[in-house]
Design an enzyme around this catalytic site. Structure first.
Site, short mmCIF file in Angstrom:
data_model
loop_
_atom_site.label_atom_id
_atom_site.label_comp_id
_atom_site.label_asym_id
_atom_site.label_seq_id
_atom_site.Cartn_x
_atom_site.Cartn_y
_atom_site.Cartn_z
N GLY A 176 -15.63 -16.68 3.63
CA GLY A 176 -15.10 -15.92 4.77
C GLY A 176 -15.34 -14.43 4.59
O GLY A 176 -16.16 -14.00 3.76
N THR A 224 -16.80 -25.37 4.43
CA THR A 224 -17.87 -25.44 5.43
C THR A 224 -19.16 -24.95 4.76
O THR A 224 -19.38 -23.74 4.63
CB THR A 224 -17.52 -24.56 6.65
OG1 THR A 224 -16.18 -24.85 7.06
CG2 THR A 224 -18.48 -24.79 7.81
N SER A 243 0.80 -1.23 0.00
CA SER A 243 0.00 0.00 0.00
C SER A 243 0.84 1.28 0.00
O SER A 243 0.49 2.23 -0.72
CB SER A 243 -0.99 -0.02 1.17
OG SER A 243 -1.94 -1.03 0.97
N LYS A 272 -10.05 -5.91 9.95
CA LYS A 272 -11.16 -5.28 9.23
C LYS A 272 -12.48 -5.31 10.01
O LYS A 272 -13.29 -4.39 9.90
CB LYS A 272 -11.34 -5.92 7.85
CG LYS A 272 -10.19 -5.61 6.89
CD LYS A 272 -10.42 -6.20 5.52
CE LYS A 272 -9.19 -5.99 4.65
NZ LYS A 272 -9.35 -6.53 3.30
N ASP A 288 -12.96 -2.97 -1.03
CA ASP A 288 -12.48 -4.24 -1.61
C ASP A 288 -13.38 -4.73 -2.75
O ASP A 288 -12.90 -5.13 -3.80
CB ASP A 288 -12.40 -5.34 -0.54
CG ASP A 288 -11.24 -5.10 0.42
OD1 ASP A 288 -10.23 -4.52 0.01
OD2 ASP A 288 -11.36 -5.53 1.60
P1 ATR Z 1 -10.73 -14.15 4.83
O1 ATR Z 1 -10.84 -12.90 5.64
O2 ATR Z 1 -9.49 -14.25 3.98
O3 ATR Z 1 -11.95 -14.44 4.05
P2 ATR Z 1 -11.58 -16.19 6.64
O4 ATR Z 1 -12.77 -15.40 7.02
O5 ATR Z 1 -10.81 -16.94 7.68
O6 ATR Z 1 -10.50 -15.29 5.92
O7 ATR Z 1 -12.04 -17.22 5.47
C1 ATR Z 1 -11.14 -18.08 4.86
C2 ATR Z 1 -11.87 -18.82 3.75
O8 ATR Z 1 -10.95 -19.69 3.07
C3 ATR Z 1 -12.99 -19.71 4.24
O9 ATR Z 1 -13.98 -19.78 3.23
C4 ATR Z 1 -12.27 -21.05 4.41
O10 ATR Z 1 -13.14 -22.18 4.40
P3 ATR Z 1 -13.90 -22.61 5.77
O11 ATR Z 1 -15.00 -21.61 5.96
O12 ATR Z 1 -14.42 -23.98 5.50
O13 ATR Z 1 -12.86 -22.55 6.85
C5 ATR Z 1 -11.41 -21.05 3.19
N1 ATR Z 1 -10.25 -21.93 3.26
C6 ATR Z 1 -9.12 -21.74 3.99
N2 ATR Z 1 -8.25 -22.76 3.78
C7 ATR Z 1 -8.84 -23.60 2.90
C8 ATR Z 1 -8.45 -24.83 2.28
N3 ATR Z 1 -7.25 -25.39 2.54
N4 ATR Z 1 -9.33 -25.43 1.42
C9 ATR Z 1 -10.53 -24.87 1.16
N5 ATR Z 1 -10.96 -23.72 1.71
C10 ATR Z 1 -10.13 -23.08 2.57
#
Ligand code: ATR
Length: 273
Positions: free
Chosen positions: A129, A153, A17, A66, A103
């Site tokens: 997420g 999930t 940034s 955030k 974003d």
């Molecule tokens: P962000 O702020 O980057 O969105 P977050 O709220 O922690 O971070 O969300 C991470 C996202 O990446 C979620 O959708 C997570 O899936 P889950 O909700 O099932 O945890 C997904 N994610 C992270 N690692 C992953 C992996 N190895 N395979 C598939 N999905 C993954």
């Protein structure tokens, strides 16, 4: 005194940034200072107030603050309220803090920059997420025929679809619910960070489809490496980073920088970092 801005995050040393905003300031001939500031994990609100006390006018907010930024604002934009997150803080009159999120508009502007059509298209969003929550309103605003959200999930994807159902056609579920092909596939998971690939079927892309990873790096992400041989045109999240910054700059300075040359500077900086 020069107007002061910063990006607050933890960790923050690799933030692009300051480079982006220095380019914007130079291009628009505005005198401002923009620095990277590490906020303690348990002290985000204090870090913002200390910055304001030291003359700060606004800040960008990045991981993991955030949602905390959202919570401390006195006033919120409509899109920030919908996203449940704030990435841009603005100091208003009477010391009040206004919060917005740029974003999602950054993603949509980057897609437009690359002439990726969304209207009438079938769009897949992978992940449910905070990052995905932040893009759904602007994405649905482009009137795709359908947005499908899939997530490891499943319940989180279903919840998102429920929360945004008033804005357009959106469904959510687990990877096992995936059906048919898509014109635009956006990876909004953090899986790329750990080099993981979400479990996706081979026949995912419609002819001429785009694969977009909201992450970026000096190498293509695993998702883009997977999507290329399956026929998709590829984009990473570097353009989104520049566009969300341009929108924040506009909110602070009421002037919209040209992002094209800054994209180039940033791409080059990735190759040497
Ligand atoms: P962000 O702020 O980057 O969105 P977050 O709220 O922690 O971070 O969300 C991470 C996202 O990446 C979620 O959708 C997570 O899936 P889950 O909700 O099932 O945890 C997904 N994610 C992270 N690692 C992953 C992996 N190895 N395979 C598939 N999905 C993954």
């Amino acid at each position: 005194m020069t107007d002061r801005y910063c990006v607050l995050g933890n960790p923050i040393t690799h933030s692009k940034s300051p480079l982006i905003h220095a380019e914007f300031a130079h291009q628009t001939q505005q005198a401002l200072e923009y620095t990277a500031q590490e906020a303690p994990l348990d002290g985000f609100a204090d870090a913002w107030r200390a910055f304001v006390d030291a003359g700060g006018r606004g800040a960008n907010v990045t991981v993991p603050f955030k949602e905390e930024a959202f919570a401390l604002c006195d006033t919120l934009s409509h899109r920030a309220r919908r996203a449940g997150a704030v990435n841009t803080l603005i100091l208003g009159g009477n010391g009040r803090t206004y919060g917005d999120t740029t974003d999602g508009v950054g993603l949509v502007r980057d897609l437009a920059y690359h002439r990726v059509a969304l209207a009438g298209k079938r769009v897949l969003v992978i992940g449910a997420g905070g990052a995905v929550r932040g893009i759904l309103e602007p994405l649905l605003g482009e009137q795709p025929s359908e947005v499908v959200v899939v997530n490891r999930t499943a319940a989180k994807a279903e919840q998102l679809a429920h929360d945004f159902a008033d804005l357009g056609s959106i469904t959510g579920g687990g990877f096992d619910t995936l059906d048919g092909t898509f014109d635009v596939v956006i990876n909004g998971t953090s899986a790329s960070l750990s080099g993981d690939l979400p479990p996706l079927p081979d026949a995912l892309f419609a002819p001429g489809a785009w694969a977009y990873d909201m992450m970026y790096g000096s190498e293509p992400t695993v998702f883009l490496q997977w999507a290329g041989p399956r026929g998709a045109k590829l984009l990473d999240g570097l353009g989104m980073l520049v566009e969300q910054a341009a929108e924040a700059f506009f909110l602070w300075r009421n002037e919209r920088p040209n992002t094209a040359p800054v994209r180039e500077v940033l791409r080059q900086s990735l190759n040497y970092s």
